[in-house]
Design an enzyme around this catalytic site. Structure first.
Site, PDB file in Angstrom:
ATOM      1  N   ARG A 172     -33.700 -18.311  -3.905  1.00 52.01           N
ATOM      2  CA  ARG A 172     -34.105 -18.366  -2.496  1.00 52.01           C
ATOM      3  C   ARG A 172     -33.706 -17.109  -1.738  1.00 52.01           C
ATOM      4  NH1 ARG A 172     -36.017 -21.194  -5.245  1.00 52.01           N
ATOM      5  NH2 ARG A 172     -36.273 -23.451  -5.167  1.00 52.01           N
ATOM      6  N   SER A 242     -35.522 -27.736   3.073  1.00 51.33           N
ATOM      7  CA  SER A 242     -34.086 -27.774   2.764  1.00 51.33           C
ATOM      8  C   SER A 242     -33.321 -26.887   3.731  1.00 51.33           C
ATOM      9  CB  SER A 242     -33.836 -27.317   1.328  1.00 51.33           C
ATOM     10  OG  SER A 242     -34.406 -28.219   0.406  1.00 51.33           O
ATOM     11  N   GLU A 337     -30.368 -22.247   4.048  1.00 46.20           N
ATOM     12  CA  GLU A 337     -31.602 -21.642   3.548  1.00 46.20           C
ATOM     13  C   GLU A 337     -32.483 -21.164   4.696  1.00 46.20           C
ATOM     14  OE1 GLU A 337     -35.363 -23.036   0.778  1.00 46.20           O
ATOM     15  OE2 GLU A 337     -33.357 -23.734   0.263  1.00 46.20           O
TER      16      GLU A 337
END
Length: 354
Positions: A172, A242, A337
């Site tokens: 990510r 998320s 995130e």
């Protein structure tokens, strides 16, 4: 040169999936690289803050934005057929899921595992999106950016092509989310897909795939059903996907936790271990924890939701509470995130979670 959709101080509620009801001084939709450069020239000369968004799917606005929000709608898909592969050049304003559907419809197989991931192509590269055994880095050939150095004040197209090996992709993360985020804009990406298709399966799909005669279309449909069932629809419940990443910790630390808890863990190639962040939150045994209208999604604990009219401060309070509980119980620092946007610029997560 560009199309103005809103006047001053209009709501951004419909332009961010968390549905934070904040405002910007001006919101501008752009459809060409030339109009983008024109707006950037104005911002640079006049020292006006700006943020470029696609679908607004991975951000949390902390305050009203005191600058220009530029909505990227630069679109286009170009496909070149080679002997053994397909080369796809996609502009950054295209929606990711639309690209997945389009390639399947024209018989190009290989992106199906990344179905229904929200956001545009630009954020796919920046975040190195991934799901069900496939990540963006696995199919990326290059990323085209515009450099925001002083040359942007000229009328030249300062597009720079960065080979995928130089993008520093990780979980990510990418070079575009770190040192490049303040000095470049993703314009397009190059994707390479082999003509020799083989299914990418993982443990999360094993319970759903019963037949040995699996096809890309079946995988696509299965993943869409899973995501629709497990993930909240941003059009109905505000969320940014998320909120935290699944933490990656040392092998020693993981072994200590595994000896105490039966927690899901995924050994990595470099020897570290990925831990299920959702499991960690679940096992802090919160009882329907909620702050104002900010809450933890019942089915996916990594997702924080805006039930109705949550403020950014309520979301942050909830996130900080989760962060401190995980740190205290498991000695793990959860890493957000999402990107945090203040009144003039992005705010580092390290400045928020201390």
């Amino acid at each position: 040169m560009y199309k103005k959709k809103y006047s001053s101080n209009q709501s951004l509620k419909d332009l961010n999936t968390f549905r934070m009801d904040v405002t910007a001084k001006k919101i501008i939709f752009i459809k060409t690289i030339q109009s983008l450069i024109h707006i950037l020239q104005i911002c640079k000369i006049s020292q006006i803050p700006y943020i470029i968004l696609g679908e607004g799917s991975n951000i949390l606005f902390l305050k009203n934005y005191r600058g220009i929000i530029i909505i990227n709608r630069i679109k286009g898909i170009k496909i070149i057929e080679k002997n053994n592969s397909w080369l796809i050049h996609v502009y950054s304003g295209e929606k990711w899921h639309d690209l997945v559907k389009y390639t399947l419809n024209v018989g190009i197989l290989g992106l199906e595992n990344l179905a229904l991931i929200p956001g545009c192509i630009g954020s796919a590269a920046m975040q190195n999106i991934g799901a069900y055994g496939l990540e963006f880095k696995d199919i990326c050939q290059y990323v085209d950016i515009i450099s925001l150095n002083n040359n942007i004040l000229s009328n030249k197209n300062n597009t720079i092509r960065i080979n995928s090996n130089s993008c520093d992709f990780s979980y990510r993360n990418s070079i575009f989310k770190r040192q490049y985020h303040a000095e470049s804009i993703i314009i397009a990406v190059g994707i390479k897909i082999s003509k020799k298709w083989h299914p990418i399966t993982c443990s999360a799909l094993s319970n759903y795939i019963k037949s040995k005669y699996i096809t890309a279309y079946k995988i696509f449909n299965i993943i869409c059903k899973i995501r629709i069932k497990k993930l909240p629809d941003p059009k109905k419940i505000g969320n940014a996907g998320s909120f935290f990443k699944n933490p990656i910790i040392s092998k020693k630390h993981a072994q200590q936790l595994i000896s105490l808890y039966n927690l899901p863990n995924y050994p990595q190639i470099n020897g570290s271990v990925k831990i299920s962040g959702g499991w960690l939150i679940e096992n802090c045994k919160y009882k329907n924890i909620q702050i104002g209208d900010a809450a933890i999604h019942k089915q996916n604990k990594l997702i924080l939701i805006n039930i109705k009219k949550a403020t950014s401060q309520e979301v942050l309070q909830l996130a900080k509470k989760i962060y401190s509980h995980i740190l205290k119980k498991f000695h793990i620092r959860l890493e957000p995130e999402v990107d945090f946007i203040g009144s003039k610029r992005k705010i580092k997560a390290s400045d928020i979670f201390k």
